[in-house]
Design an enzyme around this catalytic site. Structure first.
Site: not given
Ligand code: OAD
Length: 245
Positions: A105, A120, A132, A151
């Site tokens: 983000d 990522h 390309c 592109c």
């Molecule tokens: P997830 O959506 O899998 O997990 C988010 C985590 O944040 C969960 O464990 C929640 O409990 C926690 N959470 C929610 N609110 C919070 C807060 N205020 N403070 C702290 N924690 C909080 O997201 P990621 O682990 O980032 O990749 O997901 C990993 C990857 O999966 C992403 O980078 C993305 C996705 O697919 C790709 O798109 C390749």
């Protein structure tokens, strides 16, 4: 969470020669960016795995771009929160402090974070889908016009410059993340710790002697030495108070 947990983590950070924070979508939740899993994780009926994948894009690029364009518009209206700000301040003030993020983000960057590795990619970067040979480019417009975007070199369809399921991470980013895992303290913040290779970094750091702290209101599979079960923006603000940042 008891004060004992915060005191111990603050003491460990102050005593550490090097500290790394590994972050995920939860760090941006308080900014209004939806996480991928858990409540609010679905877009329409789609799971992230149904959209963030090369075969999904090949099948229906318009649908995948609709989701990314929606996320881009939403993120453009968000601001870094206290969690981003504390990590950014530590990255500027503390020697040997790194941030490794799975987030695309751009909020860590907007908070002014130094020593940042993006595992990522970035939702603001575009790439030629037919490879390309055009360099990746930045496009900050929301909404995108045309959509799917094109592109500039070959006129073919562009794709988001993010790493999708089934794709390899950029080797230099992976090497930087691996090197950041040689640290005294690893903070695992706001990630569900289910997507590899990022999810394996805590084990790597721990096997090299790091003290691993998880900051997440929910339990995850991450093997941590200590868990602060609070939102990142609360826990990091509390730690910053104790550390004096
Ligand atoms: P997830 O959506 O899998 O997990 C988010 C985590 O944040 C969960 O464990 C929640 O409990 C926690 N959470 C929610 N609110 C919070 C807060 N205020 N403070 C702290 N924690 C909080 O997201 P990621 O682990 O980032 O990749 O997901 C990993 C990857 O999966 C992403 O980078 C993305 C996705 O697919 C790709 O798109 C390749």
């Amino acid at each position: 969470m008891s004060d004992v947990g915060y005191d111990e983590v603050a003491r460990r950070i102050l005593a550490a020669g090097s500290v790394t924070a590994l972050t995920g979508a939860g760090v941006s939740a308080a900014s209004g960016v939806p996480t991928f899993r858990g409540a609010g994780g679905l877009w329409r009926t789609f799971r992230v795995e149904d959209l963030a994948a090369p075969d999904a894009f090949a099948r229906d690029p318009a649908l995948v771009w609709e989701w990314y364009d929606w996320r881009r518009g939403l993120i453009a209206a968000c601001r870094p929160n206290r969690a981003h700000e504390v990590l950014a301040a530590w990255s500027r003030e503390r020697p040997h402090f790194s941030v490794v993020t799975q987030n695309v983000d751009g909020l860590h960057e907007r908070a002014g974070t130094l020593n940042l590795t993006r595992l990522h990619g970035s939702i603001w970067t575009l790439q030629c889908w037919s490879t390309c040979g055009a360099d990746d480019w930045t496009d900050l417009r929301t909404p995108l016009e045309p959509r799917p975007p094109r592109c500039p070199d070959c006129g073919g369809i562009a794709r988001p410059g993010v790493v999708w399921f089934g794709e390899l991470l950029n080797p230099s980013d992976l090497a930087a993340a691996d090197s950041a895992c040689t640290c005294d303290v690893l903070l695992v913040v706001g990630t569900s710790s289910v997507v590899y290779p990022a999810a394996g970094l805590a084990d790597i750091a721990r096997s090299r002697g790091a003290f691993v702290v998880e900051i997440n209101p929910e339990a995850t599979p991450a093997a941590a030495d200590l868990c602060l079960r609070q939102p990142a923006e609360v826990a990091l603000a509390e730690l910053a108070k104790r550390i004096g940042s």
